[in-house]
Write a protein that holds these residues in place. Structure first.
Motif, PDB file in Angstrom:
ATOM      1  N   THR A 278       0.831  -1.207   0.000  1.00  8.58           N
ATOM      2  CA  THR A 278       0.000   0.000   0.000  1.00  8.58           C
ATOM      3  C   THR A 278       0.865   1.256   0.000  1.00  8.58           C
ATOM      4  OG1 THR A 278      -1.739  -1.165   1.212  1.00  8.58           O
ATOM      5  CG2 THR A 278      -1.817   1.241   1.224  1.00  8.58           C
ATOM      6  N   PHE A 279       1.890   1.257   0.834  1.00 11.80           N
ATOM      7  CA  PHE A 279       2.824   2.384   0.884  1.00 11.80           C
ATOM      8  C   PHE A 279       3.489   2.595  -0.471  1.00 11.80           C
ATOM      9  CE2 PHE A 279       7.211   3.914   1.590  1.00 11.80           C
ATOM     10  CZ  PHE A 279       6.938   5.149   2.173  1.00 11.80           C
ATOM     11  N   ASN A 280       3.837   1.511  -1.130  1.00 13.46           N
ATOM     12  CA  ASN A 280       4.475   1.606  -2.446  1.00 13.46           C
ATOM     13  C   ASN A 280       3.545   2.255  -3.459  1.00 13.46           C
ATOM     14  OD1 ASN A 280       6.761   0.984  -4.181  1.00 13.46           O
ATOM     15  ND2 ASN A 280       5.447  -0.535  -5.142  1.00 13.46           N
ATOM     16  N   LYS A 281       2.261   1.940  -3.364  1.00 14.66           N
ATOM     17  CA  LYS A 281       1.292   2.511  -4.300  1.00 14.66           C
ATOM     18  C   LYS A 281       1.093   4.002  -4.066  1.00 14.66           C
ATOM     19  CE  LYS A 281      -1.353  -1.745  -5.036  1.00 14.66           C
ATOM     20  NZ  LYS A 281      -2.659  -2.436  -4.795  1.00 14.66           N
ATOM     21  N   ILE A 282       0.935   4.381  -2.810  1.00 16.95           N
ATOM     22  CA  ILE A 282       0.621   5.788  -2.533  1.00 16.95           C
ATOM     23  C   ILE A 282       1.842   6.691  -2.716  1.00 16.95           C
ATOM     24  CG2 ILE A 282      -1.254   5.173  -0.981  1.00 16.95           C
ATOM     25  CD1 ILE A 282       0.523   5.853   1.374  1.00 16.95           C
ATOM     26  N   THR A 283       3.027   6.093  -2.740  1.00 15.58           N
ATOM     27  CA  THR A 283       4.253   6.878  -3.002  1.00 15.58           C
ATOM     28  C   THR A 283       4.716   6.708  -4.450  1.00 15.58           C
ATOM     29  OG1 THR A 283       5.635   5.068  -2.177  1.00 15.58           O
ATOM     30  CG2 THR A 283       5.022   6.796  -0.609  1.00 15.58           C
ATOM     31  N   PHE A 284       3.838   6.102  -5.290  1.00 14.18           N
ATOM     32  CA  PHE A 284       4.099   5.932  -6.724  1.00 14.18           C
ATOM     33  C   PHE A 284       5.436   5.227  -6.998  1.00 14.18           C
ATOM     34  CE2 PHE A 284       1.413   9.704  -6.203  1.00 14.18           C
ATOM     35  CZ  PHE A 284       0.312   9.332  -6.969  1.00 14.18           C
ATOM     36  N   GLY A 285       5.769   4.281  -6.139  1.00 13.81           N
ATOM     37  CA  GLY A 285       6.960   3.461  -6.350  1.00 13.81           C
ATOM     38  C   GLY A 285       8.277   4.154  -6.068  1.00 13.81           C
ATOM     39  N   LEU A 286       8.247   5.319  -5.431  1.00 14.74           N
ATOM     40  CA  LEU A 286       9.466   6.091  -5.193  1.00 14.74           C
ATOM     41  C   LEU A 286      10.481   5.320  -4.349  1.00 14.74           C
ATOM     42  CD1 LEU A 286      10.937   8.824  -5.487  1.00 14.74           C
ATOM     43  CD2 LEU A 286       9.782   9.567  -3.387  1.00 14.74           C
ATOM     44  N   PHE A 287       9.980   4.577  -3.380  1.00 13.18           N
ATOM     45  CA  PHE A 287      10.882   3.854  -2.474  1.00 13.18           C
ATOM     46  C   PHE A 287      10.948   2.355  -2.795  1.00 13.18           C
ATOM     47  CE2 PHE A 287       9.173   7.531  -0.196  1.00 13.18           C
ATOM     48  CZ  PHE A 287      10.357   8.176   0.177  1.00 13.18           C
ATOM     49  N   GLU A 288      10.395   1.980  -3.917  1.00 11.19           N
ATOM     50  CA  GLU A 288      10.290   0.561  -4.270  1.00 11.19           C
ATOM     51  C   GLU A 288      11.626  -0.186  -4.219  1.00 11.19           C
ATOM     52  OE1 GLU A 288       7.353  -0.911  -7.316  1.00 11.19           O
ATOM     53  OE2 GLU A 288       9.214  -1.318  -8.391  1.00 11.19           O
ATOM     54  N   PRO A 289      12.741   0.384  -4.734  1.00 11.26           N
ATOM     55  CA  PRO A 289      14.011  -0.359  -4.695  1.00 11.26           C
ATOM     56  C   PRO A 289      14.494  -0.677  -3.285  1.00 11.26           C
ATOM     57  CG  PRO A 289      14.155   1.490  -6.215  1.00 11.26           C
ATOM     58  CD  PRO A 289      12.903   1.682  -5.417  1.00 11.26           C
ATOM     59  N   PHE A 290      13.976   0.062  -2.289  1.00 12.87           N
ATOM     60  CA  PHE A 290      14.472  -0.084  -0.925  1.00 12.87           C
ATOM     61  C   PHE A 290      13.537  -0.876  -0.019  1.00 12.87           C
ATOM     62  CE2 PHE A 290      15.680   4.066  -2.724  1.00 12.87           C
ATOM     63  CZ  PHE A 290      17.031   3.813  -2.930  1.00 12.87           C
ATOM     64  N   ILE A 291      12.286  -1.055  -0.423  1.00 12.90           N
ATOM     65  CA  ILE A 291      11.352  -1.817   0.410  1.00 12.90           C
ATOM     66  C   ILE A 291      10.944  -3.140  -0.233  1.00 12.90           C
ATOM     67  CG2 ILE A 291      10.468   0.222   1.604  1.00 12.90           C
ATOM     68  CD1 ILE A 291       8.024   0.150  -0.219  1.00 12.90           C
ATOM     69  N   SER A 292      11.341  -3.361  -1.475  1.00 10.11           N
ATOM     70  CA  SER A 292      11.069  -4.641  -2.133  1.00 10.11           C
ATOM     71  C   SER A 292      12.000  -5.709  -1.568  1.00 10.11           C
ATOM     72  CB  SER A 292      11.298  -4.535  -3.645  1.00 10.11           C
ATOM     73  OG  SER A 292      10.459  -3.570  -4.223  1.00 10.11           O
ATOM     74  N   THR A 293      11.453  -6.831  -1.194  1.00 10.29           N
ATOM     75  CA  THR A 293      12.297  -7.934  -0.729  1.00 10.29           C
ATOM     76  C   THR A 293      12.743  -8.812  -1.887  1.00 10.29           C
ATOM     77  OG1 THR A 293      10.304  -9.207  -0.220  1.00 10.29           O
ATOM     78  CG2 THR A 293      11.345  -8.014   1.596  1.00 10.29           C
ATOM     79  N   GLN A 294      11.978  -8.776  -2.980  1.00  9.11           N
ATOM     80  CA  GLN A 294      12.305  -9.588  -4.151  1.00  9.11           C
ATOM     81  C   GLN A 294      11.900  -8.857  -5.425  1.00  9.11           C
ATOM     82  OE1 GLN A 294       9.795 -12.941  -3.124  1.00  9.11           O
ATOM     83  NE2 GLN A 294      11.585 -14.229  -2.795  1.00  9.11           N
ATOM     84  N   TYR A 295      12.478  -9.332  -6.543  1.00  6.23           N
ATOM     85  CA  TYR A 295      11.999  -8.942  -7.862  1.00  6.23           C
ATOM     86  C   TYR A 295      11.689 -10.203  -8.652  1.00  6.23           C
ATOM     87  CZ  TYR A 295      13.039  -3.992  -7.406  1.00  6.23           C
ATOM     88  OH  TYR A 295      13.033  -2.671  -7.019  1.00  6.23           O
ATOM     89  N   PHE A 296      10.671 -10.088  -9.505  1.00  6.72           N
ATOM     90  CA  PHE A 296      10.257 -11.184 -10.371  1.00  6.72           C
ATOM     91  C   PHE A 296      10.617 -10.858 -11.813  1.00  6.72           C
ATOM     92  CE2 PHE A 296       6.479 -11.807  -7.259  1.00  6.72           C
ATOM     93  CZ  PHE A 296       7.328 -12.406  -6.335  1.00  6.72           C
ATOM     94  N   LEU A 297      11.128 -11.847 -12.525  1.00  3.25           N
ATOM     95  CA  LEU A 297      11.534 -11.659 -13.913  1.00  3.25           C
ATOM     96  C   LEU A 297      10.789 -12.640 -14.815  1.00  3.25           C
ATOM     97  CD1 LEU A 297      14.174 -11.268 -11.917  1.00  3.25           C
ATOM     98  CD2 LEU A 297      15.371 -10.975 -14.082  1.00  3.25           C
ATOM     99  N   LYS A 298      10.283 -12.144 -15.914  1.00  2.73           N
ATOM    100  CA  LYS A 298       9.733 -12.979 -16.979  1.00  2.73           C
ATOM    101  C   LYS A 298      10.705 -12.919 -18.140  1.00  2.73           C
ATOM    102  CE  LYS A 298       5.851 -13.609 -20.159  1.00  2.73           C
ATOM    103  NZ  LYS A 298       4.560 -13.046 -20.658  1.00  2.73           N
ATOM    104  N   VAL A 299      11.196 -14.075 -18.565  1.00  3.63           N
ATOM    105  CA  VAL A 299      12.260 -14.139 -19.570  1.00  3.63           C
ATOM    106  C   VAL A 299      11.844 -15.103 -20.681  1.00  3.63           C
ATOM    107  CG1 VAL A 299      14.686 -14.716 -19.963  1.00  3.63           C
ATOM    108  CG2 VAL A 299      13.981 -13.709 -17.776  1.00  3.63           C
ATOM    109  N   SER A 300      12.052 -14.686 -21.922  1.00  2.00           N
ATOM    110  CA  SER A 300      11.707 -15.529 -23.054  1.00  2.00           C
ATOM    111  C   SER A 300      12.932 -15.829 -23.898  1.00  2.00           C
ATOM    112  CB  SER A 300      10.657 -14.834 -23.925  1.00  2.00           C
ATOM    113  OG  SER A 300      11.187 -13.638 -24.468  1.00  2.00           O
ATOM    114  N   LYS A 301      12.802 -16.798 -24.789  1.00  8.12           N
ATOM    115  CA  LYS A 301      13.873 -17.058 -25.749  1.00  8.12           C
ATOM    116  C   LYS A 301      13.927 -15.883 -26.723  1.00  8.12           C
ATOM    117  CE  LYS A 301      14.222 -22.101 -25.816  1.00  8.12           C
ATOM    118  NZ  LYS A 301      14.190 -23.307 -26.655  1.00  8.12           N
TER     119      LYS A 301
END
Length: 226
Positions: free
Chosen positions: A202-225
């Motif tokens: 919720t905090f990430n949404k209301i701050t428009f992702g400004l602090f996302e790199p610092f509060i994200s515990t993980q990132y998800f990747l979709k990768v294709s050939k």
């Protein structure tokens, strides 16, 4: 480094973990997967296979195959096959072009040479198939607090400081991991916060992702050939 000695030590470390470590349904990963229907899935580091079984229950997967270094799955009969082995050391016993999707959920950070493991798996992915990868974000504020405030890189049984982690990634490193493999293309990378319901999300949404790199515990990747 003695590779075989390292492998044996890793197996012993995993066996010391609580069973819950291997048995969570990764609903966040399932949310990230572009839901198709009746697809074939391979999961490396499948644990008890709970995530694969959930994908099958939802009709996203028709055929499910698991691979893990520890033998904790008591329901192997529900899978097309379930292999116990080390993905870096052992041969892969599947037919080429077998899978629509290969899941590597919190696996690559445990490996000695993660990019070589991805390359090893590429031939088993169908032409229009995808890798779905999750990696811990070492840029998280908890890392800063523990290292620069508390002055300790104390390992834990799970999470970003998991004692079985031997590779560490920020978001840019994750992208670069894929970019160094010419056969692959990174289609998207997203914070796990976008696939969770929590105060941080919720905090990430209301701050428009400004602090996302610092509060994200993980990132998800979709990768294709490519």
């Amino acid at each position: 480094m003695d590779f075989k000695l390292t492998i044996n030590n890793m197996q012993e470390s995993y066996l010391e973990k609580e069973k819950q470590y291997f048995s969570n349904v990764r609903k966040d990963i399932i949310s990230f997967i572009d839901a198709g229907k009746d697809l074939s899935f391979l999961e490396i580091g499948a644990g008890t296979g709970a995530t694969l079984l959930e994908l099958k229950n939802k009709g996203i997967a028709k055929k499910i195959t698991g691979f893990d270094i520890v033998d904790v799955n008591q329901n192997k009969e529900k899978f097309e096959s379930f292999i116990i082995g080390n993905i870096e050391q052992d041969e892969i016993p599947f037919e080429l072009n077998s899978f629509d999707s290969i899941i590597l959920a919190d696996v690559l950070e445990h490996l000695i040479e993660p990019h070589k493991t991805i390359q090893k798996l590429i031939p088993y992915l169908k032409k229009d198939g995808h890798f779905y990868i999750s990696l811990p974000n070492v840029r998280n504020y908890v890392v800063f607090y523990k290292v620069f405030v508390k002055g300790s890189f104390e390992y834990t049984d799970e999470g970003i400081f998991d004692k079985t982690h031997i590779r560490f990634f920020c978001k840019r490193d994750m992208s670069n991991l894929i970019k160094q493999i010419p056969e692959l293309k990174l289609q998207k990378i997203e914070s796990n916060l976008r696939h969770l319901s929590s105060i941080k999300s919720t905090f990430n949404k209301i701050t428009f992702g400004l602090f996302e790199p610092f509060i994200s515990t993980q990132y998800f990747l979709k990768v294709s050939k490519n």
